[in-house]
Design a protein around this motif. Structure first.
Motif, PDB file in Angstrom:
ATOM      1  N   HIS A  20       0.813  -1.222   0.000  1.00  0.00           N
ATOM      2  CA  HIS A  20       0.000   0.000   0.000  1.00  0.00           C
ATOM      3  C   HIS A  20       0.845   1.271   0.000  1.00  0.00           C
ATOM      4  N   LYS A  21       0.201   2.369  -0.369  1.00  0.00           N
ATOM      5  CA  LYS A  21       0.847   3.683  -0.386  1.00  0.00           C
ATOM      6  C   LYS A  21       1.223   4.112   1.030  1.00  0.00           C
ATOM      7  N   ASN A  22       2.119   5.107   1.119  1.00  0.00           N
ATOM      8  CA  ASN A  22       2.552   5.621   2.424  1.00  0.00           C
ATOM      9  C   ASN A  22       2.848   4.459   3.374  1.00  0.00           C
ATOM     10  N   PRO A  23       3.846   3.653   3.055  1.00  0.00           N
ATOM     11  CA  PRO A  23       4.036   2.384   3.763  1.00  0.00           C
ATOM     12  C   PRO A  23       4.369   2.548   5.233  1.00  0.00           C
ATOM     13  N   ASP A  24       3.831   1.638   6.031  1.00  0.00           N
ATOM     14  CA  ASP A  24       4.214   1.523   7.431  1.00  0.00           C
ATOM     15  C   ASP A  24       5.194   0.356   7.556  1.00  0.00           C
ATOM     16  N   GLY A  25       5.561   0.015   8.787  1.00  0.00           N
ATOM     17  CA  GLY A  25       6.526  -1.050   8.990  1.00  0.00           C
ATOM     18  C   GLY A  25       6.034  -2.390   8.488  1.00  0.00           C
ATOM     19  N   ASP A  26       4.725  -2.634   8.570  1.00  0.00           N
ATOM     20  CA  ASP A  26       4.177  -3.913   8.137  1.00  0.00           C
ATOM     21  C   ASP A  26       4.186  -4.034   6.618  1.00  0.00           C
ATOM     22  N   ALA A  27       3.804  -2.965   5.929  1.00  0.00           N
ATOM     23  CA  ALA A  27       3.801  -2.998   4.460  1.00  0.00           C
ATOM     24  C   ALA A  27       5.213  -3.230   3.926  1.00  0.00           C
ATOM     25  N   LEU A  28       6.164  -2.461   4.441  1.00  0.00           N
ATOM     26  CA  LEU A  28       7.541  -2.612   3.980  1.00  0.00           C
ATOM     27  C   LEU A  28       8.153  -3.917   4.464  1.00  0.00           C
ATOM     28  N   SER A  87      -7.594   0.957  -4.443  1.00  0.00           N
ATOM     29  CA  SER A  87      -7.246   2.372  -4.326  1.00  0.00           C
ATOM     30  C   SER A  87      -6.070   2.622  -3.387  1.00  0.00           C
ATOM     31  N   LEU A  88      -5.770   1.637  -2.533  1.00  0.00           N
ATOM     32  CA  LEU A  88      -4.691   1.792  -1.568  1.00  0.00           C
ATOM     33  C   LEU A  88      -3.343   1.316  -2.094  1.00  0.00           C
ATOM     34  N   VAL A  89      -3.343   0.577  -3.203  1.00  0.00           N
ATOM     35  CA  VAL A  89      -2.114  -0.042  -3.701  1.00  0.00           C
ATOM     36  C   VAL A  89      -1.200   1.009  -4.315  1.00  0.00           C
ATOM     37  N   SER A  90       0.071   0.977  -3.954  1.00  0.00           N
ATOM     38  CA  SER A  90       1.059   1.869  -4.558  1.00  0.00           C
ATOM     39  C   SER A  90       1.552   1.239  -5.850  1.00  0.00           C
ATOM     40  N   ASP A  91       1.328   1.920  -6.961  1.00  0.00           N
ATOM     41  CA  ASP A  91       1.685   1.452  -8.302  1.00  0.00           C
ATOM     42  C   ASP A  91       0.645   0.445  -8.792  1.00  0.00           C
ATOM     43  N   THR A  92      -0.284   0.939  -9.572  1.00  0.00           N
ATOM     44  CA  THR A  92      -1.416   0.119 -10.021  1.00  0.00           C
ATOM     45  C   THR A  92      -1.073  -0.772 -11.214  1.00  0.00           C
ATOM     46  N   ARG A  93       0.184  -0.813 -11.613  1.00  0.00           N
ATOM     47  CA  ARG A  93       0.551  -1.613 -12.788  1.00  0.00           C
ATOM     48  C   ARG A  93       0.489  -3.114 -12.530  1.00  0.00           C
ATOM     49  N   TYR A  94       0.155  -3.509 -11.305  1.00  0.00           N
ATOM     50  CA  TYR A  94      -0.017  -4.941 -11.061  1.00  0.00           C
ATOM     51  C   TYR A  94      -1.061  -5.532 -11.994  1.00  0.00           C
ATOM     52  N   THR A  95      -1.974  -4.703 -12.494  1.00  0.00           N
ATOM     53  CA  THR A  95      -3.011  -5.167 -13.418  1.00  0.00           C
ATOM     54  C   THR A  95      -2.432  -5.572 -14.770  1.00  0.00           C
ATOM     55  N   LEU A  96      -1.185  -5.183 -15.059  1.00  0.00           N
ATOM     56  CA  LEU A  96      -0.545  -5.546 -16.321  1.00  0.00           C
ATOM     57  C   LEU A  96       0.045  -6.952 -16.280  1.00  0.00           C
ATOM     58  N   ALA A  97       0.180  -7.525 -15.103  1.00  0.00           N
ATOM     59  CA  ALA A  97       0.851  -8.814 -14.948  1.00  0.00           C
ATOM     60  C   ALA A  97       0.010  -9.958 -15.503  1.00  0.00           C
ATOM     61  N   GLY A 281     -15.208   5.294   1.933  1.00  0.00           N
ATOM     62  CA  GLY A 281     -14.278   4.899   0.888  1.00  0.00           C
ATOM     63  C   GLY A 281     -12.963   4.328   1.356  1.00  0.00           C
ATOM     64  N   GLY A 282     -12.853   4.044   2.659  1.00  0.00           N
ATOM     65  CA  GLY A 282     -11.603   3.511   3.198  1.00  0.00           C
ATOM     66  C   GLY A 282     -11.731   2.061   3.600  1.00  0.00           C
ATOM     67  N   GLY A 283     -10.881   1.646   4.549  1.00  0.00           N
ATOM     68  CA  GLY A 283     -10.897   0.268   5.014  1.00  0.00           C
ATOM     69  C   GLY A 283      -9.863   0.067   6.096  1.00  0.00           C
ATOM     70  N   GLY A 284      -9.605  -1.200   6.417  1.00  0.00           N
ATOM     71  CA  GLY A 284      -8.609  -1.497   7.439  1.00  0.00           C
ATOM     72  C   GLY A 284      -9.067  -2.592   8.369  1.00  0.00           C
ATOM     73  N   HIS A 285      -8.922  -2.342   9.663  1.00  0.00           N
ATOM     74  CA  HIS A 285      -9.245  -3.319  10.698  1.00  0.00           C
ATOM     75  C   HIS A 285     -10.420  -2.817  11.534  1.00  0.00           C
ATOM     76  N   GLN A 286     -10.894  -3.680  12.438  1.00  0.00           N
ATOM     77  CA  GLN A 286     -12.001  -3.287  13.301  1.00  0.00           C
ATOM     78  C   GLN A 286     -11.650  -2.087  14.176  1.00  0.00           C
TER      79      GLN A 286
END
Length: 314
Positions: A20-28, A87-97, A281-286
């Protein structure tokens, strides 16, 4: 649990890992950790990590992203990590794979890829990556273990949040069979300079409360320029200044973003605030969710919804 995911990895010579964009420690941590795991266990494969800059987590080894041209996606497997919505994914080109897969621990909002491993009972996406490595019998290097452990620590709130359970500690123990330098890690994660201490103090003075004790802060673009701070440092970095206030069970941080819109970080110690985030329009955890909304008026509507939730659940 990970058999289909493992088969996909083995089937493709080129693998591109997103988060996801603006990565936290878990994303990275999950991104770097999975990249290292694949490189170490399938050395013939070409593995890339893509996305925006690491920000305050740039101290993590492997946090500099790869430059990948569009043509690299032809015939490749794209993997999404720690992302509940497109909408949260950084770099939407994954759709090209040619093929796609996802590993995530957020509440399920719908399929994004062909293969999906989603389990919201895990405290972190890194926890899922650790479980994957263990189940697949992969070799685990110090660099992979350190990255994955970092994400487990940050997304569990130093093993404080209630998603932490016996499995969390078993997986952490598995990672710590490698000689992770936790002293160095914690210094990098939690050391703050004096300017940050001052910013926290200024931020704390801005805390306000709704009728039913939802704590909130709204930071304008003008204030952001005055602070000289980046969006992430204020939006996600300051939200838990409001945590642990007696009588407050829901809190939200609104930050006007540099590129427009208002960044919203919603937190709770008991109530499920995720439906409010999803409604905007967002998401996440409880108990930890986020969203980006249009303007201050929308932020106040979100605040009203959270205040109503507080009234119903207190």
């Amino acid at each position: 649990m990970f058999e289909q995911f493992r088969r996909q990895i083995e089937a493709y010579d080129t693998i591109i890992i997103h988060r996801h964009k603006n990565p936290d420690g878990d994303a990275l941590g999950s991104q770097i950790g999975l990249k290292r795991l694949i490189e170490e266990n399938y050395p013939e494969k070409h593995v890339y990590a893509v996305g925006d800059e690491a920000g305050r987590y740039a101290f993590m080894a492997g946090s500099v992203m790869d430059e990948v041209p569009d043509e690299t996606y032809r015939g490749a497997l794209a993997i999404l990590l720690d992302s509940s919505a497109a909408s949260l994914v950084s770099d939407t080109r994954y759709t090209l794979a040619s093929a796609t897969a996802r590993i995530d621990h957020h509440l399920y909002l719908g399929a994004l890829t062909q293969t999906e491993v989603i389990d919201s009972s895990f405290e972190s996406c890194c926890g899922l990556i650790a479980a994957c490595a263990q189940e697949c019998g992969w070799k685990l290097s110090l660099e992979a273990a350190t990255a994955i452990f970092t994400g487990m620590v940050t997304d569990s709130g130093r093993f404080r949040y209630d998603a932490t359970n016996a499995r969390t500690f078993r997986l952490a123990a598995y990672l710590m069979q490698q000689p992770i330098d936790t002293n160095a890690l914690y210094r990098s994660l939690y050391a703050v300079d004096f300017a940050q201490v001052q910013l926290r103090a200024r931020f704390a003075l801005k805390i306000r409360f709704t009728e039913h004790n939802v704590a909130y802060v709204y930071t304008t673009r003008e204030e952001m320029r005055e602070y000289g701070a980046d969006d992430f440092s204020v939006s996600r970095g300051m939200v838990n200044v409001m945590a642990d206030i007696a009588g407050v069970h829901i809190w939200v941080n609104f930050t006007e973003g540099e590129n427009g819109g208002v960044l919203c970080e919603l937190r709770s110690d008991s109530a499920n605030i995720n439906p409010v985030a999803v409604a905007f329009g967002g998401g996440g955890h409880q108990k930890a969710s986020g969203a980006t909304i249009a303007d201050r008026a929308a932020a106040m509507k979100m605040l009203e919804a959270l205040d109503k939730l507080a009234e119903e659940t207190n």
